[in-house]
Design a protein around this motif. Structure first.
Motif: not given
Length: 743
Positions: A231-232, A247-248, A253-254, A266-269
């Motif tokens: 997805y990302c 994503a988080p 994990a990576r 995305v957090y900022r949005g």
């Protein structure tokens, strides 16, 4: 029923008529293993879509849905007797009913844009000796418009086990077979046609002879981590809720720089600036090869009012030629916020050196250009002035934000200039020096406008538009009045209200007067206050709505032109229109074609971005409108244009309130709760039409024609509705004049 946090919107969707859409699937224990592949396929083929995913079941253990919750942030589980309950989901306006044995292979946007009837595919089945016939299978894909399915019809549909078609007579909306393509049609290992959007299996997945169909489904059988990575990695727009869900965990994990920036963006949005910093700061540090990451980190730190740290990261970003103009524009804004005008001007100049065409740097360079101070006049003493905390629009900014501050000042006398008023830009940080200036005045007025908003110019001090720390707010000694401020959150807009609620409490405690511009805002703000402070919240209409009573020149009947003005807004378009923008545009084209036969229909742009409507209308429907660029007019020019028009059809709040205040009839295109709140306050809800209204075009044309047919009565109705607002405003002004004392 279980809801994720994202399912509970901050504002009530019923305020604007915003369409509530859900996917729904009925499953038993046998069908449950197929649902993860369905959800993955939906996300990976439609990455910009994230509606509630309702799982209907007879009583499965709640823990059995945890694998689904790991894949999707808006899983809703609900007990149900059977699949027929998809017709009874009263929480939603549109329900797309799926089957656990389906996978989505293509774009389903057309289904989400449907507005009428019950969409279904008529499948070809064998009818024995009678040959073949078309039937609507009860377990097939359905697009249910709740407005077209009453309880009686829902009951009849729930009892059908073979063919829904006869019961749906009159409301059936036929769908192309690609939206419910039966895998059994692909026997002998036929390939899946490229146009297939939804593939449905009606038999065992391991049945021989269906290799390509099974392989199409197998693409979506993957681990959670593989799904998140897929997805990302998708190109193009992804829904922020889904991205924030996927994503988080993938970053944990990576870990990687690019993924950290994705998470931070995305957090900022979503206004989660602290989490954005936590995600990005550890991997960025002082690396010189990541200018865009430094830019994102700088913006998030600025939103938290951590200005020194933000400046350092923006300077690192500015070292890159590609990022420099944007970074310098933000550095200029940061310096201005902190009261460092010279630094702001210098940063803007550096940005123009990097790119002479950069609009942001040019705006800040002009705004911070040193001015020759005007000679002091008698009566200029600070103690004779009122401090005004407001958004002071400049240049091509919102025309309504230009008119509003002057309208507030007109409530307190005809002199609205610097002799009587000390301006404190609402977004500028209140530090010790600013506090001293405020306290030197005979009073402080905050407002008006929708200042209770978390995201226009975010700060970590108050979490609303006034950038004031609690401790300095508590030390304001001059009489403080909050005047005609609005709670400006959209339907469906979520934000963290803890810091805002605490700042709000200090503000109300400190205020001598606390007036909000509509009763909807009053109700929302009272919800956030302790019980002992709620009664201090009062009603103060926006002063633009009583302009005729503030400016004697507006009382005389105007010479009106035969003009209808139209206005639309595009900030946060996803929250305004959802999946209905194409519908809105088509309905407006229908209405405006009819209106053009009896009036000169023109477009009133409050800011350049508003002109998108004109371009889209011409491109999609061949309809061209002349444009009045209100952002280039003076305040008198804006009021004069509105008062000379016969009717204004507006989506922006002040595209309704300003003409109303000048005595001009209005109709509101409701895409934000504040428009509905205003019309409710004046008892004229019928002046508003939701942008989601299925019959918007004919209804708008009918109501506009009625106003034009009896215009004198419509104007008189405006004047009548205005009287209560003026009576309230006049009473509040008298009280405040006693509070502030005379100059």
């Amino acid at each position: 029923m279980t809801h994720s946090s994202a399912s509970s919107a901050d504002d009530r969707s019923t305020v604007t008529g915003r369409r509530r859409i859900a996917f729904a699937v009925h499953t038993d224990e046998d069908g449950l293993p197929g649902l993860p592949a369905l959800i993955r396929s939906l996300a990976l083929t439609n990455p910009g879509v994230c509606e509630d995913f309702v799982v209907l079941h007879r009583g499965l253990p709640d823990a059995s849905f945890d694998p689904l919750r790991r894949l999707h942030p808006r899983v809703v589980t609900r007990r149900a007797e059977g699949r027929g309950d998809v017709f009874r989901l009263a929480d939603y306006d549109t329900v797309v009913a799926l089957d656990p044995a389906m996978v989505v292979l293509g774009d389903i946007g057309e289904l989400l844009r449907m507005r009428h009837g019950v969409g279904a595919v008529a499948q070809l089945v064998c009818a024995g000796e009678a040959g073949e016939r078309r039937v609507v299978l009860p377990d097939g894909l359905l697009v249910v418009q709740r407005a077209d399915v009453d309880d009686a019809l829902a009951a009849r549909l729930s009892g059908v086990t073979e063919d829904l078609g006869p019961v749906l007579d009159g409301v059936l909306a036929p769908l192309d077979a690609r939206y419910d393509f039966l895998a059994r049609r692909l026997h002998d290992d036929l390939p899946v046609p490229a146009h297939v959007t939804v593939l449905r299996f009606t038999g065992p997945l391991d049945a021989p002879g269906y290799g390509p169909a099974v392989e199409a489904r197998r693409r979506f059988e993957m681990s959670d981590e593989e799904f998140r990575a897929a997805y990302c990695a998708l190109p193009g727009r992804k829904h922020p809720d889904l991205l924030a869900h996927c994503a988080p965990p993938l970053l944990a994990a990576r870990p990687s720089l690019d993924l950290a920036r994705t998470v931070a963006d995305v957090y900022r949005g979503q206004g989660r600036y602290d989490e954005a910093v936590e995600a990005l700061a550890p991997v960025v540090a002082d690396r010189l090869d990541a200018p865009r990451c430094h830019e994102t980190l700088g913006l998030c730190l600025m939103a938290l009012s951590r200005y020194d740290e933000a400046e350092g990261h923006l300077l690192l970003a500015a070292a890159s030629p590609d990022v420099a103009p944007r970074a310098f524009a933000q550095l200029a804004r940061l310096s201005w916020l902190c009261g460092r005008e010279e630094d702001a001007h210098a940063y803007a100049r550096e940005g123009l050196d990097a790119d002479p065409t950069d609009a942001g740097c040019h705006s800040w360079y002009t705004r911070t250009r040193p001015e020759v101070p005007e000679p002091r006049q008698p009566g200029d003493a600070a103690g004779d002035q009122l401090a005004h905390v407001a958004l002071f629009a400049e240049g091509n900014e919102n025309a309504g934000d230009k008119v509003l501050p002057e309208a507030v000042r007109m409530c307190f006398g005809p002199d609205t200039g610097p002799r009587r008023w000390y301006p404190q830009p609402v977004h500028r940080l209140v530090d010790e020096a600013a506090l001293e200036q405020l306290n030197a005045r005979r009073g402080v007025i905050v407002g008006g406008g929708g200042l209770f908003l978390p995201d226009t110019s975010p700060n970590g001090n108050s979490h609303w538009q006034w950038n004031v720390p609690d401790d300095l707010l508590a030390r304001v000694t001059a009489p403080l009045a909050v005047f005609a401020v609005g709670y400006n959150v959209f339907d469906g807009q979520l934000y963290r209200r803890g810091r805002f609620a605490e700042s709000l409490r200090v503000l109300v405690e400190r205020s001598a007067f606390f007036g909000l511009r509509n009763h909807g805002s009053i109700d929302r703000v009272r919800e956030l206050l302790p019980a002992g402070l709620r009664d201090r919240v009062r009603y103060q209409p926006c002063p633009t709505t009583v302009a005729r009573h503030l400016d004697p020149g507006l009382l005389a009947p105007p010479e009106r032109s035969d003009t209808v003005l139209v206005n639309c807004a595009y900030d946060r378009a996803g929250l305004r229109f959802g999946h209905d923008y194409g519908h809105f545009l088509a309905q407006m084209a229908t209405a405006l074609r009819g209106l053009r036969e009896r009036a000169d229909v023109r477009y009133a742009a409050h800011m350049p971005a508003d002109e998108k409507f004109v371009h889209d209308l011409r491109r999609e429907h061949g309809l061209a409108l002349p444009v009045e660029q209100l952002y280039d007019l003076s305040n008198d020019g804006i009021r004069d244009l509105y008062r000379r028009s016969r009717l204004v059809i507006g989506m922006r709040g002040h595209a309704g309130m300003i003409p109303f205040g000048c005595g001009t009839p209005i109709l509101s295109l409701v895409s934000h709760p504040k428009l509905a709140y205003f019309l409710s306050d004046i008892g004229r809800r019928d002046w508003g039409l939701s942008v989601h209204d299925r019959g918007l075009g004919p209804r708008l044309a009918e109501r506009a024609s009625a106003i034009l047919d009896d215009h004198a009565a419509a104007v008189a109705d405006v004047h009548t509705a205005q009287e209560f607002l003026w009576k309230t405003t006049r009473s509040n002004i008298e009280e405040l004049q006693n509070t502030f004392g005379s100059a």
